[in-house]
Write an enzyme that holds these catalytic residues in place. Structure first.
Site, PDB file in Angstrom:
ATOM      1  N   ASN A   1       0.834  -1.211  -0.127  1.00 18.87           N
ATOM      2  CA  ASN A   1      -0.006  -0.188  -0.039  1.00 18.87           C
ATOM      3  C   ASN A   1       0.878   1.273   0.116  1.00 18.87           C
ATOM      4  OD1 ASN A   1       1.281  -0.017   2.570  1.00 18.87           O
ATOM      5  ND2 ASN A   1      -0.888  -0.481   3.592  1.00 18.87           N
ATOM      6  N   LEU A   2       2.050   1.197  -0.339  1.00 15.40           N
ATOM      7  CA  LEU A   2       3.035   2.312  -0.144  1.00 15.40           C
ATOM      8  C   LEU A   2       3.108   2.791  -1.797  1.00 15.40           C
ATOM      9  CD1 LEU A   2       5.845   1.435   2.111  1.00 15.40           C
ATOM     10  CD2 LEU A   2       3.755   2.770   2.677  1.00 15.40           C
ATOM     11  N   CYS A   3       3.292   4.073  -1.969  1.00 14.87           N
ATOM     12  CA  CYS A   3       3.594   4.708  -3.503  1.00 14.87           C
ATOM     13  C   CYS A   3       5.006   4.673  -3.733  1.00 14.87           C
ATOM     14  CB  CYS A   3       3.188   6.243  -3.145  1.00 14.87           C
ATOM     15  SG  CYS A   3       3.061   7.044  -4.743  1.00 14.87           S
ATOM     16  N   LEU A   4       5.447   3.447  -3.685  1.00 20.34           N
ATOM     17  CA  LEU A   4       6.619   3.080  -3.991  1.00 20.34           C
ATOM     18  C   LEU A   4       6.770   1.975  -5.044  1.00 20.34           C
ATOM     19  CD1 LEU A   4       8.693   2.825  -0.409  1.00 20.34           C
ATOM     20  CD2 LEU A   4       8.843   4.791  -2.473  1.00 20.34           C
TER      21      LEU A   4
ATOM     22  N   GLN B   1       4.699   6.729   5.076  1.00 17.75           N
ATOM     23  CA  GLN B   1       3.510   7.398   4.689  1.00 17.75           C
ATOM     24  C   GLN B   1       2.580   7.255   5.438  1.00 17.75           C
ATOM     25  OE1 GLN B   1       4.714   5.886   0.046  1.00 17.75           O
ATOM     26  NE2 GLN B   1       2.607   5.921   0.660  1.00 17.75           N
TER      27      GLN B   1
END
Length: 521
Positions: A442-445, A485
């Site tokens: 769920n991370l923007c990575l 985040q």
């Protein structure tokens, strides 16, 4: 044509297997407490401790099993172990906060061993409460002795940890010289004289109770060689007037994660074939887990935990104690018994084997346009919440449909909003059989991959289903957890089974006592 699914299905023993069969209960926990969620079974850790102690009894040995606290942050597990036989079960702490936590969970100081890198605060508190300190160097010994003299706690029990064991590999001491692998922990045996002299110099402040080692290997021969060398060095200590009585052989007893040996062998073979390019990639971006293709030859070493193990945990300890040592030719258990030495061990992963699982909600399912027949499945967790890849552990999650096998009913997904359209589209093109998915977090990575490999599930999951990552209590569920985040870190609950009914409480509320209502607090 699709490839045959390459499963790595998990080993799940009772009562963990029974918990997995109760999908409605697990869904209700995630509904109430959010995704991700860690679920622990405290009673299992006590059973595991007893299984290790059964090996002691089989070999007529005395000593203590110390839980390596760093394997899991749980209060429930530590409290349950504190309720075990105080003469037989202790705890190994590797930081000041772990020591404070252990004391707060019911361990008395004389059941605690302090290991790892130590700051002055840890040394002082360990000495003050009567813990045993496992020292890695003369400098640590000097520092501890100075604190004891300055602040006046009682003479402190210490072990000294050794490294750099060397011996002849051949029978009767004739053969190739073998040196154990390098370790950042412990004093090289070649420098032992300096260590003995320091112990004599600080005899007013510390009392040597034993020798120890920590080897980052699964090799029985290397560990047996170190154990035998420690027994011989104990004689050297006694000749100098010291009186050690225990050998601490550390941890590293292992866990079997994958149930079927054939599945593990097929997957590792397929990985080599994929690296060579003779089959489609099995991983995101062609990641080789340490393997590479050099002119048509596989080079490198796979950085993978041996996920299927025929001998692990207490069985591994039994084999280590039974296997003839390389120099004297007698089993280590016999050597310990003949010399009247106690045996200390520090299992972490092996002591919490089958003690827990990590749950994640499926948030999105979408086909990979550049790779027909494969899908991206986004979960309500990130790679830090279930750090399987960080530790080289490859094992499939268990799919827990929401509402059971009839989850395909449209009303079951009526409340999932915008994600429904992607989910429906994916399932319109799926045939309901085994499917390969990439599990992402769920991370923007780009690098937030729950698994780098393609995971095969018995069918394509739906939004709202759960994936259960089995046997995550050891180093996986919270070792790398973080608030990146501002995503939530998994809550942890403790569960117990009573007459076929599962009960739960927050991890921090679990105590191994029974209230008048008949359930643990």
């Amino acid at each position: 044509m699709r490839d045959a699914p390459l499963y790595l299905r998990p080993r799940a023993d009772p009562p963990l297997a029974s918990l997995l069969e109760n999908a409605p209960f697990l869904h209700s926990l995630v509904d109430a407490l959010g995704s991700p969620l860690n679920v622990l079974l405290p009673d299992v850790v006590a059973r595991n401790a007893e299984r290790f102690l059964a090996v002691y009894r089989r070999h007529h040995l005395a000593g203590r099993v110390y839980f390596a606290h760093k394997a899991n942050r749980s209060s429930a597990l530590v409290r349950r172990l504190a309720a075990c036989d105080p003469a037989a079960v202790g705890i190994d702490v590797a930081s000041l906060e772990e020591l404070r936590h252990a004391l707060g969970c019911g361990f008395t100081g004389n059941r605690v061993m302090a290991t790892g890198p130590k700051d002055p605060e840890l040394l002082w508190l360990a000495a003050t409460v009567g813990a045993t300190v496992n020292l890695d160097s003369v400098a640590e010994l000097d520092q501890l002795a100075g604190l004891v003299r300055q602040y006046g706690p009682a003479r402190t029990h210490v072990l000294v940890r050794l490294s750099g064991f060397e011996s002849d590999a051949g029978p009767g001491g004739a053969g190739t010289r073998v040196l154990s692998r390098r370790s950042r922990f412990g004093t090289p045996v070649a420098e032992a004289d300096e260590l003995w002299a320091a112990l004599e110099r600080h005899a007013d402040s510390v009392e040597l109770v034993g020798l120890a080692y920590h080897l980052d290997t699964t090799g029985l021969e290397e560990k047996g060689r170190a154990l035998e060398r420690c027994v011989l060095l104990m004689d050297e200590c006694r000749a100098r007037g010291l009186a050690p009585r225990a050998v601490d052989i550390g941890g590293g007893f292992g866990v079997g994660y994958v149930e079927d040996a054939g599945e593990w062998e097929r997957w590792t073979t397929a990985l080599s074939e994929a690296v060579l390019g003779i089959r489609p990639p099995l991983t995101w971006g062609g990641h080789g887990y340490g393997l590479r293709n050099e002119a048509g030859t596989v080079r490198g070493t796979a950085a993978l935990y041996p996920a299927h193990r025929t001998t692990a945990g207490p069985g591994y300890l039994d084999e280590l104690l039974s296997r003839p040592a390389p120099v004297l030719g007698r089993a280590p258990a016999t050597l310990l018994l003949e010399h009247l030495h106690d045996l200390y061990i520090e299992p972490g992963r092996a002591l919490v084997d089958q003690c827990g699982l990590s749950l994640a909600r499926v948030l999105e399912v979408r086909p990979m346009g550049d790779d027909p027949g494969r899908y991206l499945v986004r979960l309500g967790m990130n790679a830090g919440d279930v750090s399987l890849e960080e530790h080289g552990v490859l094992v499939d999650p268990v799919l827990l449909p929401r509402g059971g096998p009839q989850h395909e009913a449209t009303d079951d997904r009526a409340d999932h909003g915008a994600d429904d359209s992607a989910d429906d589209s994916a399932h319109d093109s799926a045939d309901g059989g085994p499917v390969g998915v990439h599990l992402v977090g769920n991370l923007c990575l780009e690098g937030d991959l729950i698994t780098r490999r393609l995971v095969f599930l018995p069918r394509l999951p739906h939004v709202g289903d759960l994936l259960a990552f089995v046997n995550t209590a050891g180093y996986v569920m919270d070792f790398h957890a973080h608030h990146a985040q501002r995503q939530p870190v998994a809550r942890t609950v403790a569960v117990t089974e009573d007459g076929g009914t599962w009960r739960w409480c927050p991890d921090e509320n679990y105590w191994p006592i029974t209230h008048p209502q008949g359930v643990p607090s």
